[in-house]
Write an enzyme that holds these catalytic residues in place. Structure first.
Site, PDB file in Angstrom:
ATOM      1  N   GLU A 161       0.836  -1.193   0.000  1.00 46.44           N
ATOM      2  CA  GLU A 161       0.000   0.000   0.000  1.00 46.44           C
ATOM      3  C   GLU A 161       0.875   1.249   0.000  1.00 46.44           C
ATOM      4  OE1 GLU A 161      -2.401  -0.311   3.574  1.00 46.44           O
ATOM      5  OE2 GLU A 161      -0.856   0.615   4.801  1.00 46.44           O
TER       6      GLU A 161
ATOM      7  N   LYS B 201      -5.614   9.837   7.385  1.00 48.03           N
ATOM      8  CA  LYS B 201      -4.605   9.107   6.610  1.00 48.03           C
ATOM      9  C   LYS B 201      -5.332   8.178   5.654  1.00 48.03           C
ATOM     10  CE  LYS B 201      -0.687   7.328   8.281  1.00 48.03           C
ATOM     11  NZ  LYS B 201       0.180   6.435   9.094  1.00 48.03           N
TER      12      LYS B 201
END
Length: 161
Positions: A71, A83
């Site tokens: 990721e 986030k």
């Protein structure tokens, strides 16, 4: 087909203390210790925790079709405590997801309380609609609970007068 799932965890930890965990690379270190049945290991591929940071997440045996994925942090908002991490390669995409993104928002509810909102946004092609059932909030719910506990246990003692 696009979709999203959301989980809110209310806690008596100030938002700034939770962001001191979520807004850093600390989850990569402590999550495998706190929840080894959810995540075996997190490898830092590149970055310092800001936008562009790349992590490889390695899962424990027993999750069909899911051993690891990579990721990339696409948003790290230190003012609003948000986030976002998008899956850029690995088993999630090989299974048939076209897009898979996890968002964490730490929402202040007062000086000593907040909500950890975890969201998964995803897209699957019409031929793989059964994948929607794989999108589970259980791991993110457990993470929110453990990070709340961790913040409480590791809080600096307050000075007494």
């Amino acid at each position: 087909m696009k979709g999203s799932k959301v989980h809110d965890h209310e806690t008596d930890v100030p938002a700034s203390e939770l962001w001191a965990i979520y807004g850093t690379l600390l989850p990569a270190k402590i999550l495998p210790e706190l929840l080894p049945h959810v995540l075996t290991k997190v490898e830092l591929i590149s970055g310092d925790g800001g936008v562009g940071t790349i992590l490889k997440l390695i899962f424990p045996p027993g999750i069909p079709g899911l051993q690891s994925y990579t990721e990339k942090f696409i948003k790290v908002d230190n003012e609003n405590y948000i986030k976002e991490a998008e899956v850029i390669e690995g088993d999630i995409l090989k299974l048939g997801f076209l897009y898979y993104m996890v968002r964490f928002e730490i929402i202040s509810k007062g000086p000593n309380s907040s909500v950890i909102r975890s969201t998964i946004e995803y897209e699957v092609d019409d031929a793989h609609q059964e994948l929607e059932a794989m999108v589970s909030m259980a791991a993110l719910a457990a993470t929110a609970e453990k990070f709340s506990e961790h913040a409480k246990e590791n809080k600096a003692p307050q000075a007494t007068s």
